[in-house]
Every structure is written in structure tokens, then in C-alpha cells.
Motif scaffolding. Structure first.
Motif, short mmCIF file in Angstrom:
data_model
loop_
_atom_site.label_atom_id
_atom_site.label_comp_id
_atom_site.label_asym_id
_atom_site.label_seq_id
_atom_site.Cartn_x
_atom_site.Cartn_y
_atom_site.Cartn_z
N PHE A 4 3.11 -20.15 0.81
CA PHE A 4 2.24 -20.61 1.89
C PHE A 4 2.35 -19.68 3.11
CE2 PHE A 4 1.98 -23.02 5.89
CZ PHE A 4 0.64 -23.40 5.85
N PHE A 5 3.58 -19.37 3.51
CA PHE A 5 3.78 -18.48 4.66
C PHE A 5 3.27 -17.08 4.36
CE2 PHE A 5 7.02 -21.68 5.92
CZ PHE A 5 6.52 -21.96 7.17
N LYS A 6 3.37 -16.65 3.11
CA LYS A 6 2.86 -15.33 2.74
C LYS A 6 1.35 -15.29 2.91
CE LYS A 6 4.60 -13.43 -0.94
NZ LYS A 6 4.83 -13.07 -2.37
N ILE A 7 0.67 -16.35 2.49
CA ILE A 7 -0.79 -16.43 2.63
C ILE A 7 -1.18 -16.45 4.11
CG2 ILE A 7 -2.79 -17.92 2.25
CD1 ILE A 7 -1.47 -18.77 -0.39
N VAL A 8 -0.44 -17.23 4.91
CA VAL A 8 -0.72 -17.30 6.35
C VAL A 8 -0.54 -15.92 6.99
CG1 VAL A 8 0.08 -18.23 8.56
CG2 VAL A 8 -0.11 -19.73 6.56
N TRP A 9 0.50 -15.21 6.57
CA TRP A 9 0.76 -13.87 7.10
C TRP A 9 -0.38 -12.92 6.74
CZ3 TRP A 9 3.91 -9.79 4.15
CH2 TRP A 9 4.01 -8.64 4.90
N TYR A 10 -0.80 -12.92 5.48
CA TYR A 10 -1.90 -12.05 5.05
C TYR A 10 -3.18 -12.37 5.81
CZ TYR A 10 0.89 -10.41 1.07
OH TYR A 10 1.85 -9.84 0.29
N LEU A 11 -3.46 -13.66 5.98
CA LEU A 11 -4.67 -14.06 6.70
C LEU A 11 -4.62 -13.62 8.16
CD1 LEU A 11 -5.33 -17.65 5.30
CD2 LEU A 11 -6.67 -15.60 4.89
N SER A 12 -3.43 -13.72 8.78
CA SER A 12 -3.31 -13.31 10.18
C SER A 12 -3.57 -11.81 10.34
CB SER A 12 -1.92 -13.66 10.72
OG SER A 12 -0.92 -12.84 10.15
N VAL A 13 -3.11 -11.02 9.37
CA VAL A 13 -3.36 -9.58 9.42
C VAL A 13 -4.85 -9.29 9.31
CG1 VAL A 13 -2.98 -7.37 8.23
CG2 VAL A 13 -1.09 -8.98 8.48
N LEU A 14 -5.52 -9.99 8.39
CA LEU A 14 -6.96 -9.80 8.22
C LEU A 14 -7.73 -10.21 9.47
CD1 LEU A 14 -7.44 -11.05 4.55
CD2 LEU A 14 -7.56 -8.70 5.36
N VAL A 15 -7.31 -11.31 10.08
CA VAL A 15 -7.98 -11.79 11.30
C VAL A 15 -7.83 -10.78 12.42
CG1 VAL A 15 -7.88 -13.51 13.14
CG2 VAL A 15 -7.83 -14.25 10.75
N VAL A 16 -6.61 -10.28 12.63
CA VAL A 16 -6.38 -9.28 13.68
C VAL A 16 -7.20 -8.03 13.43
CG1 VAL A 16 -4.66 -7.72 14.68
CG2 VAL A 16 -4.07 -10.11 14.27
N PHE A 17 -7.21 -7.56 12.18
CA PHE A 17 -7.92 -6.33 11.85
C PHE A 17 -9.43 -6.48 12.06
CE2 PHE A 17 -10.17 -3.70 8.71
CZ PHE A 17 -9.75 -2.44 9.11
N PHE A 18 -10.01 -7.51 11.46
CA PHE A 18 -11.47 -7.66 11.52
C PHE A 18 -11.94 -8.12 12.90
CE2 PHE A 18 -10.99 -7.79 6.87
CZ PHE A 18 -11.91 -6.82 6.54
N PHE A 19 -11.12 -8.87 13.62
CA PHE A 19 -11.48 -9.26 14.98
C PHE A 19 -11.65 -8.03 15.85
CE2 PHE A 19 -10.53 -10.36 19.36
CZ PHE A 19 -11.33 -11.48 19.56
N ASN A 20 -10.65 -7.13 15.80
CA ASN A 20 -10.74 -5.89 16.59
C ASN A 20 -11.87 -5.01 16.11
OD1 ASN A 20 -8.35 -5.46 18.62
ND2 ASN A 20 -7.45 -6.48 16.84
N LEU A 21 -12.07 -4.95 14.79
CA LEU A 21 -13.13 -4.10 14.25
C LEU A 21 -14.51 -4.62 14.65
CD1 LEU A 21 -13.57 -1.62 12.39
CD2 LEU A 21 -13.83 -3.24 10.50
N SER A 130 2.56 -4.43 8.65
CA SER A 130 2.32 -5.37 7.56
C SER A 130 1.85 -4.65 6.30
CB SER A 130 1.27 -6.41 7.98
OG SER A 130 1.70 -7.13 9.11
N LEU A 131 1.01 -3.63 6.50
CA LEU A 131 0.52 -2.85 5.36
C LEU A 131 1.66 -2.11 4.66
CD1 LEU A 131 -1.92 -1.84 3.71
CD2 LEU A 131 -2.16 0.02 5.37
N LEU A 132 2.58 -1.55 5.46
CA LEU A 132 3.73 -0.83 4.89
C LEU A 132 4.62 -1.78 4.09
CD1 LEU A 132 4.69 1.56 7.83
CD2 LEU A 132 3.64 2.19 5.65
N ILE A 133 4.84 -2.98 4.63
CA ILE A 133 5.64 -3.97 3.90
C ILE A 133 4.97 -4.34 2.59
CG2 ILE A 133 6.48 -6.34 3.93
CD1 ILE A 133 6.98 -6.06 6.90
N TYR A 134 3.65 -4.55 2.66
CA TYR A 134 2.89 -4.91 1.46
C TYR A 134 2.97 -3.81 0.41
CZ TYR A 134 -1.17 -5.85 -1.51
OH TYR A 134 -1.98 -6.05 -2.59
N LEU A 135 2.79 -2.54 0.84
CA LEU A 135 2.83 -1.42 -0.09
C LEU A 135 4.22 -1.23 -0.69
CD1 LEU A 135 0.62 1.20 1.77
CD2 LEU A 135 0.01 -0.13 -0.26
N SER A 136 5.26 -1.41 0.15
CA SER A 136 6.62 -1.26 -0.37
C SER A 136 6.92 -2.31 -1.43
CB SER A 136 7.64 -1.35 0.77
OG SER A 136 7.65 -2.64 1.35
N LYS A 137 6.43 -3.54 -1.21
CA LYS A 137 6.63 -4.59 -2.20
C LYS A 137 5.87 -4.28 -3.47
CE LYS A 137 7.70 -8.45 0.88
NZ LYS A 137 7.30 -9.81 1.34
#
Length: 295
Positions: A4-21, A130-137
Motif C-alpha cells: 500500500f505504501f509503495k503504491i502511495v509513494w509511486y503515485l506521489s512521484v507521478l503527481v509531482v512530476f505531471f503537476f510540474n510538467l 525515487s527513480l534511482l531507487i526504483y531502478l536499483s530495485k
């Protein structure tokens, strides 16, 4: 809960990215390219909105006959009034200084430029981190899947048994030989710096004899130095455990737990192995992955 927290984390990254974009994409592009200048803006009108959550104001006007605007929220509205007290007066023809970006009509006040850059850098850091953590995993997961598909190893081995705690003596000597004779430097064609400890050739189960191999994964067995052995292990289905704590006690304790679950795990006793990565060298915070073959 962890998922659940992993999904929330991924969603927060997407929100930050697309909001700024979406809201600031062109302005960010111009900032990176250095395509912005200080200009004088003639105020034409403004629209003010207020709700129980926040206040906002949009100020519209012209720069050299080009229609432009900027928006402010909450505390920034008060700052705007302090800087330009006549901006809300209908009887005044107010001109203010703004930062104009080449590809964006959304202006920025010079006094807010530093805060905007700080917010932008924090957002970028969060997304990149967050992207680096995702890629390392992903890389770690790919390594594990590769090993589950089978692998080749070169190292040293011994035959031992857990009876009368004989394995503690034999494996201690094997590890001692691995390091004292600097076996790592003698292994050719390594594909990883991880050390593998493999348990295979079981006579029956964990209570009886088996072979232990300590070595490193390699790309080929065409070149096996004298005094070392090479083995290839086929694909298997594994149950993964993680030993955490001071080594080697943490590994021994985890194996004790695995043996207690022996019947429930439905072990195959083809081969099991431990992976000693950089995480295994962190004292009481060390981690070693243990893969047990199961049906």
C-alpha cells in the motif's frame, strides 16, 4: 501494508512530476535554457477568488502589446500588495517588474524567483531520487531472476553434515580458506562481485550429508583454475529469506528457522544458496539473502 505504501509513494512521484510538467512545463524549459528576462508589465485587470481552503488572484496585463498574466495564492497575495499597493486600485495605471519566459505567458515576480527555483529543485530531487531507487530495485530483482533461471559458479567446496555441529567446523574452515587464499582474485570471468554459498548434493535432507560450495557467479566454465571447482546449476523455484543482523550468527539463526519449517516449505533439496553482497558487510545491520529450493 508495505505494498500500500509503495503504491502511495509511486503515485506521489507521478503527481509531482505531471503537476510540474502540466502547470509549469514551458517555464521550466525556459529556465533551464536561460530564456527569461526582466520586463515591465502594464496591469489591465485582476480577478480575485476566495474559498474556505485558499485565496487566489490572477493579474492580467500587457508587455509590449503581448497579453500576459500571473497568479498568486494565499500569503503571496499579501506580499504582492506590500510590494505594489496600487495594484488593486482601479484608478491607477500600475506598471510592475516581472520575469518573462520565452515560451510561457505565465509570469513570475522577481521576489518569488528564488522560492520557485527551490521548489523546482526539491521536486526534481524527489523524482530523480525515487527513480534511482526504483531502478536499483529493478536491477536487484533482475539479478535474482537471472540466478533463479540458473547460473554457473567457480569456487571451493567441502563435504559436510549438520550432525554433531560438524558443519560449523567444516564451513568455518572453508570460509577461512576462501579469504586466506584470496580465492576471489583467482576466479576468472566473474559476472558479479557477490559471493555465493551453495548447499547441494544432499544425501537426504538437512540432517544428513551435503556439499557446500563457496564461490562467485561466472559467465563460463571454460576456464577453471587448478584447485578450484566449477558447477552449473539449473533453474529452480525458490523461497527467499533475508538474514538480518551480525554475521554469521544472523545466517545461522535464519537457517534454524528454515529447518523448523522444513515440512511446511516442501523443500526439494536440489540446491540452496546464500548471496553475500555489499549489504553483508554492515555489522549489526548486515543482510544476507537465502534462497531455498521448494516444490
Amino acid at each position: 501494508m508495505r505494498e500500500f505504501f509503495k503504491i502511495v509513494w509511486y503515485l506521489s512521484v507521478l503527481v509531482v512530476f505531471f503537476f510540474n510538467l502540466f502547470f509549469d512545463g514551458w517555464r521550466i524549459f525556459d529556465y533551464v535554457q536561460g530564456n527569461y528576462v526582466t520586463e515591465k508589465m502594464s496591469i489591465e485587470n485582476y480577478s480575485y477568488n476566495s474559498s474556505y481552503r485558499r485565496r487566489s488572484i490572477t493579474v492580467k496585463g500587457y508587455i509590449d502589446n503581448e497579453k500576459v498574466y500571473f497568479s498568486e495564492f494565499d500569503k503571496n497575495i499579501d506580499k504582492l500588495y506590500q510590494l505594489y499597493p496600487t495594484i488593486f486600485s482601479e484608478n491607477e495605471n500600475t506598471t510592475i517588474e516581472v520575469l518573462k519566459f520565452k515560451n510561457s505567458h505565465n509570469l513570475l515576480l522577481p521576489s518569488e524567483f528564488k522560492d520557485w527555483k527551490t521548489e523546482l529543485l526539491l521536486s526534481a530531487f524527489y523524482v530523480v531520487f525515487s527513480l534511482l531507487i526504483y531502478l536499483s530495485k529493478k536491477i536487484i530483482s533482475r539479478k535474482q531472476k537471472t540466478m533463479e533461471k540458473g547460473f554457473k559458479i567457480i569456487g571451493i567446496s567441502t563435504r559436510t553434515t549438520n550432525k554433531d555441529n560438524q558443519s560449523a567446523k567444516d564451513l568455518g574452515e572453508l570460509w577461512g580458506k576462501f579469504y586466506s587464499e584470496n580465492i576471489m582474485t583467482k576466479i576468472p570471468n566473474k559476472i558479479s562481485n557477490e559471493i555465493l554459498s551453495i548447499y547441494t548434493d544432499y544425501k537426504s535432507d538437512y540432517t544428513d550429508e551435503y556439499t557446500s560450495i563457496i564461490g562467485m557467479p561466472v559467465s563460463t566454465l571454460d576456464e577453471i583454475p587448478n584447485g578450484l571447482i566449477g558447477r552449473e546449476f539449473k533453474a529452480e523455484n525458490f523461497k527467499k529469506f533475508i538474514a538480518k543482523g551480525e554475521m554469521p550468527k544472523a545466517v545461522a539463526d535464519t537457517w534454524g528457522e528454515i529447518w523448523q519449517k522444513d515440512n511446511d516449505l516442501n523443500r526439494k533439496y536440489t540446491y540452496d544458496f546464500e548471496v553475500y553482497s555489499e549489504k553483508s558487510q554492515n555489522g549489526e545491520n548486515s543482510e544476507v539473502e537465502i534462497f531455498v529450493a521448494v516444490e
